[in-house]
Design a protein around this motif. Structure first.
Motif, PDB file in Angstrom:
ATOM      1  N   ARG A  55     121.431 143.334  -3.551  1.00  0.00           N
ATOM      2  CA  ARG A  55     121.229 142.071  -4.513  1.00  0.00           C
ATOM      3  C   ARG A  55     121.668 142.737  -5.810  1.00  0.00           C
ATOM      4  N   ASP A  58     121.923 141.143 -13.268  1.00  0.00           N
ATOM      5  CA  ASP A  58     123.434 141.929 -14.595  1.00  0.00           C
ATOM      6  C   ASP A  58     122.896 141.989 -15.635  1.00  0.00           C
ATOM      7  N   THR A  65     122.867 133.523 -14.780  1.00  0.00           N
ATOM      8  CA  THR A  65     122.109 133.304 -13.448  1.00  0.00           C
ATOM      9  C   THR A  65     121.735 135.481 -13.950  1.00  0.00           C
ATOM     10  N   GLU A  67     120.059 137.119 -12.000  1.00  0.00           N
ATOM     11  CA  GLU A  67     120.127 137.877 -10.188  1.00  0.00           C
ATOM     12  C   GLU A  67     121.414 137.472  -9.022  1.00  0.00           C
ATOM     13  N   LEU A  68     122.127 137.995  -8.652  1.00  0.00           N
ATOM     14  CA  LEU A  68     123.393 137.514  -7.757  1.00  0.00           C
ATOM     15  C   LEU A  68     123.369 138.439  -6.705  1.00  0.00           C
ATOM     16  N   LYS A  69     123.951 137.891  -5.397  1.00  0.00           N
ATOM     17  CA  LYS A  69     123.899 138.159  -4.023  1.00  0.00           C
ATOM     18  C   LYS A  69     125.990 137.792  -3.773  1.00  0.00           C
ATOM     19  N   VAL A  70     125.846 140.194  -3.571  1.00  0.00           N
ATOM     20  CA  VAL A  70     127.321 139.929  -2.982  1.00  0.00           C
ATOM     21  C   VAL A  70     127.174 141.079  -2.113  1.00  0.00           C
TER      22      VAL A  70
END
Length: 137
Positions: A55, A58, A65, A67-70
């Motif tokens: 998680r 940015d 967005t 919060e991103l999930k990688v």
């Protein structure tokens, strides 16, 4: 013309203001997991390595967005860097970032979406991902 399914992108282009790691957890394979049983961890299709979800927040205040999930394929969970002293923030740099475009066909109108993959993460160096926002020097 052959267009790759995964498109490489520089970390600084994806996160020009940098990023912070919020957490790391296993990526569950919902098709193989069964109710009442422990979740089955997802495996990478190419390498068969376990998949991990990182998680990321940015650091761009104008990001659509925050919060991103990688996803990262690795034998063991990626290790989060130490926080900045006196704060909960853990600046991070993703290694070998790739964008994977896909179409979300749920809903009335399909939408173009993208997923992010990386081969790993490391503590951010002070200069990585920190572009001048136009302020006078």
């Amino acid at each position: 013309m052959a267009i790759p399914r995964r498109i490489p992108i520089a970390f600084a282009d994806a996160f020009p203001n940098g990023a912070y790691v919020l957490g790391v957890e296993q990526s569950n394979d919902f098709e193989k997991s069964r109710p009442g049983s422990p979740p089955v961890q997802e495996r990478d299709r190419d390498s068969n390595l376990p998949m991990w979800v990182v998680r990321i927040m940015d650091a761009d205040p104008t990001a659509r967005t925050a919060e991103l999930k990688v996803k990262i394929a690795a034998e063991t969970a990626p290790v989060m860097p130490d926080p900045i002293p006196g704060t909960p923030f853990r600046p991070v740099e993703l290694v070998d970032v790739q964008v994977i475009p896909w179409v979300d066909s749920n809903g009335a109108r399909p939408k173009q979406m993208f997923a992010l993959r990386a081969s790993g993460l490391r503590p951010a160096s002070p200069a990585v991902g920190r572009r001048n926002s136009g302020a006078a020097a």
